[in-house]
Design a protein around this motif. Sequence first.
Motif, PDB file in Angstrom:
ATOM      1  N   LEU A   1      43.226  -0.186 -40.259  1.00 41.92           N
ATOM      2  CA  LEU A   1      42.880   1.108 -39.654  1.00 41.92           C
ATOM      3  C   LEU A   1      44.107   1.743 -39.003  1.00 41.92           C
ATOM      4  O   LEU A   1      44.363   2.943 -39.149  1.00 41.92           O
ATOM      5  CB  LEU A   1      41.795   0.924 -38.592  1.00 41.92           C
ATOM      6  N   GLY A   2      44.851   0.905 -38.288  1.00 42.72           N
ATOM      7  CA  GLY A   2      46.045   1.405 -37.584  1.00 42.72           C
ATOM      8  C   GLY A   2      47.043   1.977 -38.559  1.00 42.72           C
ATOM      9  O   GLY A   2      47.660   3.023 -38.310  1.00 42.72           O
ATOM     10  N   MET A   3      47.219   1.305 -39.695  1.00 42.58           N
ATOM     11  CA  MET A   3      48.148   1.789 -40.720  1.00 42.58           C
ATOM     12  C   MET A   3      47.698   3.149 -41.251  1.00 42.58           C
ATOM     13  O   MET A   3      48.504   4.063 -41.393  1.00 42.58           O
ATOM     14  CB  MET A   3      48.211   0.762 -41.862  1.00 42.58           C
ATOM     15  N   ILE A   4      46.373   3.257 -41.489  1.00 38.57           N
ATOM     16  CA  ILE A   4      45.841   4.519 -42.026  1.00 38.57           C
ATOM     17  C   ILE A   4      46.081   5.669 -41.032  1.00 38.57           C
ATOM     18  O   ILE A   4      46.422   6.785 -41.418  1.00 38.57           O
ATOM     19  CB  ILE A   4      44.330   4.364 -42.347  1.00 38.57           C
ATOM     20  N   ILE A   5      45.930   5.358 -39.741  1.00 39.53           N
ATOM     21  CA  ILE A   5      46.150   6.407 -38.724  1.00 39.53           C
ATOM     22  C   ILE A   5      47.647   6.696 -38.560  1.00 39.53           C
ATOM     23  O   ILE A   5      48.067   7.847 -38.402  1.00 39.53           O
ATOM     24  CB  ILE A   5      45.543   5.986 -37.368  1.00 39.53           C
ATOM     25  N   ALA A   6      48.464   5.624 -38.636  1.00 40.66           N
ATOM     26  CA  ALA A   6      49.902   5.789 -38.376  1.00 40.66           C
ATOM     27  C   ALA A   6      50.608   6.539 -39.503  1.00 40.66           C
ATOM     28  O   ALA A   6      51.621   7.198 -39.267  1.00 40.66           O
ATOM     29  CB  ALA A   6      50.562   4.425 -38.162  1.00 40.66           C
TER      30      ALA A   6
ATOM     31  N   LEU B   1      52.825   0.518 -32.825  1.00 40.59           N
ATOM     32  CA  LEU B   1      53.959  -0.126 -33.498  1.00 40.59           C
ATOM     33  C   LEU B   1      54.374   0.626 -34.771  1.00 40.59           C
ATOM     34  O   LEU B   1      55.551   0.692 -35.109  1.00 40.59           O
ATOM     35  CB  LEU B   1      53.602  -1.564 -33.880  1.00 40.59           C
ATOM     36  N   LEU B   2      53.372   1.182 -35.470  1.00 44.33           N
ATOM     37  CA  LEU B   2      53.654   1.664 -36.824  1.00 44.33           C
ATOM     38  C   LEU B   2      54.099   3.121 -36.912  1.00 44.33           C
ATOM     39  O   LEU B   2      54.747   3.504 -37.883  1.00 44.33           O
ATOM     40  CB  LEU B   2      52.447   1.438 -37.735  1.00 44.33           C
ATOM     41  N   VAL B   3      53.791   3.948 -35.920  1.00 42.48           N
ATOM     42  CA  VAL B   3      54.194   5.363 -36.012  1.00 42.48           C
ATOM     43  C   VAL B   3      55.706   5.454 -36.196  1.00 42.48           C
ATOM     44  O   VAL B   3      56.207   6.118 -37.104  1.00 42.48           O
ATOM     45  CB  VAL B   3      53.750   6.161 -34.775  1.00 42.48           C
ATOM     46  N   ARG B   4      56.437   4.746 -35.356  1.00 46.84           N
ATOM     47  CA  ARG B   4      57.892   4.760 -35.467  1.00 46.84           C
ATOM     48  C   ARG B   4      58.337   4.146 -36.807  1.00 46.84           C
ATOM     49  O   ARG B   4      59.228   4.667 -37.477  1.00 46.84           O
ATOM     50  CB  ARG B   4      58.504   3.974 -34.308  1.00 46.84           C
TER      51      ARG B   4
ATOM     52  N   THR C   1      56.655  -2.430 -44.997  1.00 46.81           N
ATOM     53  CA  THR C   1      56.206  -3.823 -44.997  1.00 46.81           C
ATOM     54  C   THR C   1      56.732  -4.548 -43.765  1.00 46.81           C
ATOM     55  O   THR C   1      55.994  -5.303 -43.122  1.00 46.81           O
ATOM     56  CB  THR C   1      56.700  -4.545 -46.263  1.00 46.81           C
ATOM     57  N   ALA C   2      57.981  -4.298 -43.429  1.00 46.00           N
ATOM     58  CA  ALA C   2      58.561  -4.945 -42.249  1.00 46.00           C
ATOM     59  C   ALA C   2      57.766  -4.570 -41.002  1.00 46.00           C
ATOM     60  O   ALA C   2      57.426  -5.443 -40.188  1.00 46.00           O
ATOM     61  CB  ALA C   2      60.030  -4.537 -42.105  1.00 46.00           C
ATOM     62  N   GLY C   3      57.420  -3.290 -40.861  1.00 47.94           N
ATOM     63  CA  GLY C   3      56.639  -2.836 -39.712  1.00 47.94           C
ATOM     64  C   GLY C   3      55.248  -3.454 -39.708  1.00 47.94           C
ATOM     65  O   GLY C   3      54.752  -3.911 -38.673  1.00 47.94           O
ATOM     66  N   LEU C   4      54.652  -3.491 -40.883  1.00 50.48           N
ATOM     67  CA  LEU C   4      53.296  -4.031 -41.023  1.00 50.48           C
ATOM     68  C   LEU C   4      53.259  -5.508 -40.627  1.00 50.48           C
ATOM     69  O   LEU C   4      52.309  -5.980 -39.996  1.00 50.48           O
ATOM     70  CB  LEU C   4      52.835  -3.856 -42.469  1.00 50.48           C
TER      71      LEU C   4
ATOM     72  N   VAL D   1      55.165  -7.082 -38.457  1.00 47.89           N
ATOM     73  CA  VAL D   1      55.230  -7.202 -36.999  1.00 47.89           C
ATOM     74  C   VAL D   1      53.869  -6.889 -36.396  1.00 47.89           C
ATOM     75  O   VAL D   1      53.345  -7.630 -35.545  1.00 47.89           O
ATOM     76  CB  VAL D   1      56.304  -6.239 -36.426  1.00 47.89           C
ATOM     77  N   ALA D   2      53.245  -5.796 -36.879  1.00 55.06           N
ATOM     78  CA  ALA D   2      51.941  -5.395 -36.344  1.00 55.06           C
ATOM     79  C   ALA D   2      50.902  -6.477 -36.606  1.00 55.06           C
ATOM     80  O   ALA D   2      50.057  -6.771 -35.752  1.00 55.06           O
ATOM     81  CB  ALA D   2      51.513  -4.072 -36.977  1.00 55.06           C
ATOM     82  N   SER D   3      50.958  -7.077 -37.791  1.00 57.45           N
ATOM     83  CA  SER D   3      49.983  -8.087 -38.168  1.00 57.45           C
ATOM     84  C   SER D   3      50.119  -9.341 -37.302  1.00 57.45           C
ATOM     85  O   SER D   3      49.136  -9.853 -36.757  1.00 57.45           O
ATOM     86  CB  SER D   3      50.156  -8.414 -39.649  1.00 57.45           C
ATOM     87  N   VAL D   4      51.327  -9.835 -37.128  1.00 57.46           N
ATOM     88  CA  VAL D   4      51.557 -11.020 -36.289  1.00 57.46           C
ATOM     89  C   VAL D   4      51.099 -10.736 -34.867  1.00 57.46           C
ATOM     90  O   VAL D   4      50.411 -11.559 -34.238  1.00 57.46           O
ATOM     91  CB  VAL D   4      53.054 -11.420 -36.323  1.00 57.46           C
ATOM     92  N   SER D   5      51.436  -9.567 -34.370  1.00 56.67           N
ATOM     93  CA  SER D   5      51.043  -9.192 -33.012  1.00 56.67           C
ATOM     94  C   SER D   5      49.520  -9.154 -32.891  1.00 56.67           C
ATOM     95  O   SER D   5      48.945  -9.645 -31.915  1.00 56.67           O
ATOM     96  CB  SER D   5      51.678  -7.829 -32.689  1.00 56.67           C
TER      97      SER D   5
END
Lengths: 211, 365
Positions: free
Chosen positions: A25-30, A91-94, A135-138, A140-144
């Motif tokens: 969901l966060g990815m879709i919004i970001a 995390l993902l907007v940037r 993918t790199a951003g994703l 980090v977001a996933s581990v977090s």
Amino acid sequence: MRAFGYDIDQLVIAHVLLAIIPVILGMIIALPLGWWAHRSRGARRVLVPLSGALYTIPSLALIVFIPVVLGTPILSPVNVGLTLTIYTVALLVRSVAEALDAVPASVSLAALAVGYRPAGLLLGVQLPLAVPVLTAGLRVASVSSFSLVTVGALVGIESLGTLMTDGFQQDYTAMVVTGIVGSIALAFIFDALWLGLGRALTPWSRARAGV
Amino acid sequence: MIEFRDVGKRFADGTVGLEELSLTAREGEITVLVGPSGCGKTTSLRTVNRMVEPTSGSVHLDGRDVADVDPPELRRGIGYVIQQAGLFPHRRVIDNVATVPVLQGLSRQEAKKRAAEVLERVGLSALAQRWPAQLSGGQQQRVGVARALAGDAPVLLMDEPFSAVDPVVRVELQDELLRLQAELGKTILFVTHDIDEAIRLGDRVAVLRVGGRLAQFAPPDELLAAPVDEFVSGFVGRDRGYRRLGFVSATALRLVDLPTRADANGDSPDSPDRAVPGEWTVLLDGTERPSAWLGPDGARHDLGSLYVTDGADAASDAAGTLRGALDAALSSPAGRGVAVDGGGRYRGGVEPDDVLALLDRGTTR
């Protein structure tokens, strides 16, 4: 599988769903927000610091605060899910903005020059080329997300974190360790999954002269 | 035909990119825009496909004001080649080339077929399945040209397409463009900062000065012979008199007979042995092509550059350029140049005195 009086399978499933759905969901919004920040300097000046600021809010505070604002039941998993979604967006907007920035200007220029419209340019050229940075951003977001899910256990939302809180109360080390190892293992498994997905989508990024 | 009518471009910060440019790029010709950086050559190129909108004046493509055409639609009908090729790194060579036909509405399959044809034409079929990162700079640039041709557009815009490759490859790419152009007859607008490239490729060359003002617009030999002012003559550079000889035909040049003999390394036993002892002798291979000089010392020497006459064989009498003749005479170790026909077969020798006599008679003016 049952252990320590819990259905471990169920805890694992709850843990995964509670961690992954917010990431998606966060990815879709970001994506649109990051695209906007990539396009407009004004939007970037607001969106990037704002999303960064969101990440500084303590997770427990958000989980407790959301039911007050939205009127959801205090024990609803939605509170945790929404919290993790907010962190993912933060995390993902940037990440998205920087992933789009990383697409070489000459390539975007060439795409426009051969007659791409803006939507085709984004979907056909810019997003595919942004995949490695995305993918790199994703990851980090996933581990977090996988680690923050456990905080929900403090307010009674079930996940592998439940083994940690209950084990701690019962002074039962094996239970706590199982919770920790399990949540770390899940984080690793999904990290590998994102990595694999990213690589599958970018065969070109490994192409070198003479291959 | 591309027509610039008083095209001006003032940027938001007040700088003038282009000042009332008026010129016509004729159908089927290569028109080169050349000038120092900041002269507005790229800006003017980009007004044609509306990557840049002029602030005054208008650009007409085959009589139609481009401002009336939807930009993506307009661009699909114009081939575009940029510096560094601008290939899509995530698409294989064939899919890069197929991009334009797909945008034009062809099915994937038809577009790939079309792309394969174009790759064949430019001799890149072997690279079709490569990723752009696996190509050399020169190969990338050639794929860029193929992609621009794939849409079958009658007009090509080329923005410094060869400036990022090394000089040897650049000359190859230029030759290839001239060969393709001879076959295809596109209307090409070509931007470069390299005056030698402009003179080599252009049917007509527009020299722009900083601030986007047109200094001179003329065929290359006229540019070399009669630069309108100090800016143009300075830009055209040194040796322009000599370089201009490349545009002057050596019509009255008489070829002399040189001593020749079959090359021992070749395989033509029945070639007449006409070696003259103590003289420079041209060695010919089995197909009458010169292979080396045989010096009076009995050693082989490099031929030097050859004077190539235009004709395809010895029967046709077309002359080459004076520059070619002079260069052959000056670069030969024997003091006399070797002339060959378009097929590379030996035709005779070039005496430097004969070339100088032609120059002296004012043939060049």
